[in-house]
Design a protein around this motif. Structure first.
Motif, PDB file in Angstrom:
ATOM      1  N   MET A   1     119.047  93.445  46.937  1.00 18.85           N
ATOM      2  CA  MET A   1     119.998  92.794  47.824  1.00 18.85           C
ATOM      3  C   MET A   1     120.636  93.907  48.403  1.00 18.85           C
ATOM      4  O   MET A   1     121.362  93.579  49.383  1.00 18.85           O
ATOM      5  CB  MET A   1     121.128  92.431  46.599  1.00 18.85           C
ATOM      6  CG  MET A   1     122.421  91.804  47.163  1.00 18.85           C
ATOM      7  SD  MET A   1     123.267  90.741  46.139  1.00 18.85           S
ATOM      8  CE  MET A   1     123.959  91.625  45.167  1.00 18.85           C
ATOM      9  N   ASN A  47     112.488  93.154  45.074  1.00 17.67           N
ATOM     10  CA  ASN A  47     113.211  92.109  45.841  1.00 17.67           C
ATOM     11  C   ASN A  47     113.263  92.634  47.395  1.00 17.67           C
ATOM     12  O   ASN A  47     113.766  91.855  47.980  1.00 17.67           O
ATOM     13  CB  ASN A  47     114.612  92.105  45.171  1.00 17.67           C
ATOM     14  CG  ASN A  47     114.387  91.497  43.747  1.00 17.67           C
ATOM     15  OD1 ASN A  47     113.592  90.883  43.409  1.00 17.67           O
ATOM     16  ND2 ASN A  47     115.255  91.913  42.845  1.00 17.67           N
ATOM     17  N   TRP A  51     116.798  89.002  50.316  1.00 18.30           N
ATOM     18  CA  TRP A  51     118.083  88.189  50.240  1.00 18.30           C
ATOM     19  C   TRP A  51     118.986  88.406  51.459  1.00 18.30           C
ATOM     20  O   TRP A  51     119.564  87.374  51.983  1.00 18.30           O
ATOM     21  CB  TRP A  51     118.486  88.388  48.920  1.00 18.30           C
ATOM     22  CG  TRP A  51     119.776  87.481  48.630  1.00 18.30           C
ATOM     23  CD1 TRP A  51     119.741  86.334  48.156  1.00 18.30           C
ATOM     24  CD2 TRP A  51     121.189  87.793  49.036  1.00 18.30           C
ATOM     25  NE1 TRP A  51     121.164  85.737  48.058  1.00 18.30           N
ATOM     26  CE2 TRP A  51     121.992  86.629  48.495  1.00 18.30           C
ATOM     27  CE3 TRP A  51     122.123  88.760  49.358  1.00 18.30           C
ATOM     28  CZ2 TRP A  51     123.410  86.600  48.651  1.00 18.30           C
ATOM     29  CZ3 TRP A  51     123.170  88.990  49.668  1.00 18.30           C
ATOM     30  CH2 TRP A  51     123.869  87.681  49.380  1.00 18.30           C
ATOM     31  N   GLN A  55     120.211  85.437  54.117  1.00 14.53           N
ATOM     32  CA  GLN A  55     121.480  85.311  54.684  1.00 14.53           C
ATOM     33  C   GLN A  55     121.660  85.239  56.284  1.00 14.53           C
ATOM     34  O   GLN A  55     122.363  84.480  56.864  1.00 14.53           O
ATOM     35  CB  GLN A  55     122.656  86.156  53.982  1.00 14.53           C
ATOM     36  CG  GLN A  55     122.440  86.118  52.554  1.00 14.53           C
ATOM     37  CD  GLN A  55     122.747  84.769  51.991  1.00 14.53           C
ATOM     38  OE1 GLN A  55     123.555  84.318  52.543  1.00 14.53           O
ATOM     39  NE2 GLN A  55     121.844  84.062  50.987  1.00 14.53           N
ATOM     40  N   GLN A  82     109.682  86.379  46.082  1.00 12.50           N
ATOM     41  CA  GLN A  82     110.112  86.927  47.261  1.00 12.50           C
ATOM     42  C   GLN A  82     109.363  87.140  48.253  1.00 12.50           C
ATOM     43  O   GLN A  82     109.727  86.947  49.600  1.00 12.50           O
ATOM     44  CB  GLN A  82     110.519  88.438  46.790  1.00 12.50           C
ATOM     45  CG  GLN A  82     111.618  88.562  45.803  1.00 12.50           C
ATOM     46  CD  GLN A  82     113.122  88.005  46.337  1.00 12.50           C
ATOM     47  OE1 GLN A  82     113.343  88.000  47.356  1.00 12.50           O
ATOM     48  NE2 GLN A  82     113.914  87.284  45.361  1.00 12.50           N
ATOM     49  N   TYR A  85     109.708  83.768  50.194  1.00  9.68           N
ATOM     50  CA  TYR A  85     110.691  83.801  51.252  1.00  9.68           C
ATOM     51  C   TYR A  85     110.488  84.926  52.273  1.00  9.68           C
ATOM     52  O   TYR A  85     110.863  84.859  53.474  1.00  9.68           O
ATOM     53  CB  TYR A  85     112.068  84.172  50.510  1.00  9.68           C
ATOM     54  CG  TYR A  85     112.523  82.870  49.973  1.00  9.68           C
ATOM     55  CD1 TYR A  85     113.062  81.671  50.839  1.00  9.68           C
ATOM     56  CD2 TYR A  85     112.394  82.586  48.677  1.00  9.68           C
ATOM     57  CE1 TYR A  85     113.548  80.633  50.269  1.00  9.68           C
ATOM     58  CE2 TYR A  85     112.753  81.367  48.122  1.00  9.68           C
ATOM     59  CZ  TYR A  85     113.298  80.413  48.939  1.00  9.68           C
ATOM     60  OH  TYR A  85     113.764  79.212  48.339  1.00  9.68           O
TER      61      TYR A  85
END
Length: 171
Positions: A1, A47, A51, A55, A82, A85
């Motif tokens: 993140m 990750n 993320w 956003q 992940q 995405y």
């Protein structure tokens, strides 16, 4: 993140804390700070900044989303969810640049690795159907729309689904 810069800053702070805790012989704190650094490193490879890019995609800031994804140097090391995405966002960035062929490949990779929600999966099938309409491949577009109908998706997709259905009917 976190971005790489933030992770490096937090890691440097944790290293400084390790030095102080060793100096004062506070070994439980030392172990805690070492664990914090381990979490930062593992989180970076598992990750990445996916993320943060997601956003930006939701805000339709494709350049920023692509910038966050470009921080990921080895996407093959990302966790499976992940990766899904990662390719999902890359496909939308490609669509924003009118690179339909790359978008199709990236959407298929997103399906291969999977996305968490049925709404996102429906969105992928919808865009693949739309791409097939552009390529004038009625059978493939209908197949994607059929897969989409089996999923639960939000009502706000219905107008786009109707547009794609009209495009298929015109083929």
């Amino acid at each position: 993140m976190f971005t790489l810069k933030v992770r490096l800053l937090l890691g440097a702070a944790a290293l400084l804390a390790i030095v102080f805790s060793l100096f004062y012989q506070n070994y439980p704190s030392t172990i805690l700070y070492i664990a914090c650094i381990a979490v930062l490193v593992v989180g970076y490879y598992r990750n990445g900044t996916v993320w943060l890019a997601l956003q930006q995609l939701r805000r339709q800031k494709y350049d920023k989303a692509n910038a966050y994804l470009s921080e990921i140097k080895q996407p093959e090391r990302l966790a499976k969810s992940q990766k899904g995405y990662y390719y999902f966002i890359k496909a939308f960035v490609a669509m924003s640049k009118d690179d339909i062929h790359a978008a199709e490949t990236l959407f298929n990779q997103a399906l291969e690795f999977g996305v968490r929600t049925q709404n996102n999966e429906a969105l992928v099938y919808l865009h693949l159907a739309d791409i097939k309409v552009v390529h004038k491949d009625k059978a493939a577009a209908e197949a994607y729309l059929q897969k989409l109908q089996a999923l639960k998706y939000r009502a706000n997709l219905q107008s786009f689904i109707n547009e794609v259905n009209e495009g298929v009917a015109e083929l």
